[in-house]
Design a protein around this motif. Structure first.
Motif, PDB file in Angstrom:
ATOM      1  N   TYR A  25     -12.441   2.263  -7.031  1.00 14.70           N
ATOM      2  CA  TYR A  25     -12.932   1.719  -5.765  1.00 14.70           C
ATOM      3  C   TYR A  25     -12.297   2.457  -4.596  1.00 14.70           C
ATOM      4  CZ  TYR A  25      -8.499  -0.834  -5.789  1.00 14.70           C
ATOM      5  OH  TYR A  25      -7.170  -1.158  -5.828  1.00 14.70           O
ATOM      6  N   CYS A  26     -12.866   2.233  -3.413  1.00 11.13           N
ATOM      7  CA  CYS A  26     -12.298   2.739  -2.166  1.00 11.13           C
ATOM      8  C   CYS A  26     -11.579   1.592  -1.485  1.00 11.13           C
ATOM      9  CB  CYS A  26     -13.397   3.233  -1.230  1.00 11.13           C
ATOM     10  SG  CYS A  26     -14.344   4.619  -1.843  1.00 11.13           S
ATOM     11  N   TYR A  27     -10.434   1.881  -0.889  1.00  8.38           N
ATOM     12  CA  TYR A  27      -9.730   0.857  -0.135  1.00  8.38           C
ATOM     13  C   TYR A  27     -10.563   0.454   1.078  1.00  8.38           C
ATOM     14  CZ  TYR A  27      -5.655   1.776  -2.995  1.00  8.38           C
ATOM     15  OH  TYR A  27      -4.802   1.915  -4.055  1.00  8.38           O
ATOM     16  N   HIS A  28     -10.494  -0.818   1.441  1.00  7.20           N
ATOM     17  CA  HIS A  28     -11.262  -1.378   2.540  1.00  7.20           C
ATOM     18  C   HIS A  28     -10.971  -0.637   3.846  1.00  7.20           C
ATOM     19  CE1 HIS A  28     -13.585  -4.326   4.650  1.00  7.20           C
ATOM     20  NE2 HIS A  28     -12.560  -4.640   5.437  1.00  7.20           N
ATOM     21  N   LEU A  29     -12.020  -0.225   4.531  1.00  2.00           N
ATOM     22  CA  LEU A  29     -11.961   0.488   5.816  1.00  2.00           C
ATOM     23  C   LEU A  29     -11.257   1.845   5.739  1.00  2.00           C
ATOM     24  CD1 LEU A  29     -11.304  -2.477   8.277  1.00  2.00           C
ATOM     25  CD2 LEU A  29     -13.490  -1.422   7.670  1.00  2.00           C
ATOM     26  N   SER A  30     -11.159   2.403   4.555  1.00  2.00           N
ATOM     27  CA  SER A  30     -10.553   3.734   4.390  1.00  2.00           C
ATOM     28  C   SER A  30     -11.558   4.805   4.812  1.00  2.00           C
ATOM     29  CB  SER A  30     -10.160   3.946   2.930  1.00  2.00           C
ATOM     30  OG  SER A  30     -11.324   4.036   2.120  1.00  2.00           O
ATOM     31  N   PRO A  31     -11.082   6.035   5.039  1.00  2.00           N
ATOM     32  CA  PRO A  31     -12.013   7.119   5.346  1.00  2.00           C
ATOM     33  C   PRO A  31     -13.076   7.304   4.253  1.00  2.00           C
ATOM     34  CG  PRO A  31      -9.781   7.799   5.881  1.00  2.00           C
ATOM     35  CD  PRO A  31      -9.679   6.469   5.172  1.00  2.00           C
ATOM     36  N   ALA A  64      -6.880  17.028   8.101  1.00  2.00           N
ATOM     37  CA  ALA A  64      -7.681  16.152   8.964  1.00  2.00           C
ATOM     38  C   ALA A  64      -9.167  16.244   8.631  1.00  2.00           C
ATOM     39  CB  ALA A  64      -7.433  16.483  10.426  1.00  2.00           C
ATOM     40  N   LYS A  65      -9.621  17.407   8.166  1.00  2.00           N
ATOM     41  CA  LYS A  65     -11.020  17.585   7.763  1.00  2.00           C
ATOM     42  C   LYS A  65     -11.062  17.890   6.273  1.00  2.00           C
ATOM     43  CE  LYS A  65     -12.628  19.329  12.193  1.00  2.00           C
ATOM     44  NZ  LYS A  65     -13.233  20.475  12.886  1.00  2.00           N
ATOM     45  N   CYS A  66     -11.772  17.062   5.534  1.00  3.76           N
ATOM     46  CA  CYS A  66     -11.870  17.233   4.083  1.00  3.76           C
ATOM     47  C   CYS A  66     -13.339  17.234   3.670  1.00  3.76           C
ATOM     48  CB  CYS A  66     -11.146  16.102   3.352  1.00  3.76           C
ATOM     49  SG  CYS A  66      -9.377  16.070   3.613  1.00  3.76           S
ATOM     50  N   ILE A  82     -15.364  14.410   5.547  1.00  7.35           N
ATOM     51  CA  ILE A  82     -14.551  13.319   6.088  1.00  7.35           C
ATOM     52  C   ILE A  82     -13.627  13.876   7.161  1.00  7.35           C
ATOM     53  CG2 ILE A  82     -12.744  11.634   5.591  1.00  7.35           C
ATOM     54  CD1 ILE A  82     -13.927  11.253   2.844  1.00  7.35           C
ATOM     55  N   LYS A  83     -13.635  13.227   8.323  1.00  7.99           N
ATOM     56  CA  LYS A  83     -12.689  13.545   9.394  1.00  7.99           C
ATOM     57  C   LYS A  83     -11.767  12.343   9.526  1.00  7.99           C
ATOM     58  CE  LYS A  83     -15.794  16.538  11.930  1.00  7.99           C
ATOM     59  NZ  LYS A  83     -16.526  16.769  13.181  1.00  7.99           N
ATOM     60  N   LYS A  84     -10.465  12.605   9.514  1.00  8.15           N
ATOM     61  CA  LYS A  84      -9.473  11.542   9.551  1.00  8.15           C
ATOM     62  C   LYS A  84      -8.212  12.071  10.214  1.00  8.15           C
ATOM     63  CE  LYS A  84      -7.568  12.681   5.037  1.00  8.15           C
ATOM     64  NZ  LYS A  84      -6.275  13.106   5.536  1.00  8.15           N
ATOM     65  N   GLU A  85      -7.255  11.194  10.411  1.00  7.69           N
ATOM     66  CA  GLU A  85      -5.965  11.633  10.928  1.00  7.69           C
ATOM     67  C   GLU A  85      -5.246  12.435   9.848  1.00  7.69           C
ATOM     68  OE1 GLU A  85      -1.849   9.466  12.187  1.00  7.69           O
ATOM     69  OE2 GLU A  85      -3.714   8.498  12.793  1.00  7.69           O
ATOM     70  N   ASP A  89      -4.244   8.912   3.951  1.00  6.32           N
ATOM     71  CA  ASP A  89      -4.858   8.951   2.626  1.00  6.32           C
ATOM     72  C   ASP A  89      -6.369   8.760   2.734  1.00  6.32           C
ATOM     73  OD1 ASP A  89      -4.236   8.926  -0.378  1.00  6.32           O
ATOM     74  OD2 ASP A  89      -5.533   7.175  -0.137  1.00  6.32           O
ATOM     75  N   LEU A  90      -7.114   9.437   1.864  1.00 11.83           N
ATOM     76  CA  LEU A  90      -8.568   9.299   1.861  1.00 11.83           C
ATOM     77  C   LEU A  90      -9.003   7.894   1.466  1.00 11.83           C
ATOM     78  CD1 LEU A  90      -9.409  12.705   0.194  1.00 11.83           C
ATOM     79  CD2 LEU A  90     -10.021  12.015   2.523  1.00 11.83           C
ATOM     80  N   GLY A  91      -8.206   7.219   0.648  1.00 10.96           N
ATOM     81  CA  GLY A  91      -8.500   5.833   0.291  1.00 10.96           C
ATOM     82  C   GLY A  91      -9.188   5.634  -1.037  1.00 10.96           C
ATOM     83  N   LEU A  92      -9.078   6.590  -1.946  1.00 12.09           N
ATOM     84  CA  LEU A  92      -9.652   6.433  -3.284  1.00 12.09           C
ATOM     85  C   LEU A  92      -8.596   5.890  -4.240  1.00 12.09           C
ATOM     86  CD1 LEU A  92     -11.594   9.805  -3.606  1.00 12.09           C
ATOM     87  CD2 LEU A  92     -12.520   7.567  -3.006  1.00 12.09           C
ATOM     88  N   ASN A  93      -8.974   4.954  -5.095  1.00 12.04           N
ATOM     89  CA  ASN A  93      -8.085   4.418  -6.117  1.00 12.04           C
ATOM     90  C   ASN A  93      -8.655   4.825  -7.475  1.00 12.04           C
ATOM     91  OD1 ASN A  93      -5.994   3.009  -7.313  1.00 12.04           O
ATOM     92  ND2 ASN A  93      -7.186   1.143  -7.439  1.00 12.04           N
ATOM     93  N   PHE A  94      -7.846   5.530  -8.273  1.00 10.97           N
ATOM     94  CA  PHE A  94      -8.315   6.129  -9.521  1.00 10.97           C
ATOM     95  C   PHE A  94      -7.979   5.268 -10.739  1.00 10.97           C
ATOM     96  CE2 PHE A  94      -7.804   9.508  -6.483  1.00 10.97           C
ATOM     97  CZ  PHE A  94      -9.022  10.159  -6.591  1.00 10.97           C
TER      98      PHE A  94
END
Length: 105
Positions: A25-31, A64-66, A82-85, A89-94
């Motif tokens: 899953y992706c963490y809530h409100l993650s990039p 910052a850009k992935c 994805i643009k982020k700070e 973390d991108l916010g993926l849980n493996f």
């Protein structure tokens, strides 16, 4: 060619097909969630680099850009930008931190 890392060097093995890393899953409100990444998709690359383990994921996902290459459950490949700070973390849980079965040298 699949890329394996042991003791700080790379070895290419033409007999093994790299299939990506499955995330739960992706963490809530993650990039990743904001970019529309869905559970069941497999992460193949970040910015053109194959992701073999959690160290690769954290290292290549630091920018910052992935640009992520994802394998969808139906077999098609899609790219997500994805643009982020920087450092966020991108916010993926493996499924596992190894992201593949353990290998011996």
């Amino acid at each position: 060619l699949a890329q394996f890392r042991w003791f700080g060097y790379n070895r290419l093995d033409a007999n093994v097909k790299y299939e990506g890393m499955n995330h739960e899953y992706c963490y809530h409100l993650s990039p990743a969630q904001r970019a529309g990444i869905r559970p069941g998709e497999k992460l193949l690359t970040i910015n053109g680099h194959e992701i073999v383990d959690v160290l690769d994921y954290r290292f290549y996902g630091y920018d910052a850009k992935c640009r992520l290459e994802l394998l969808e459950p139906n077999g098609s490949v899609r790219n997500v930008q994805i643009k982020k700070e920087e450092g966020l973390d991108l916010g993926l849980n493996f499924d596992t931190y190894l992201m593949d079965e353990m290998r011996c040298c």
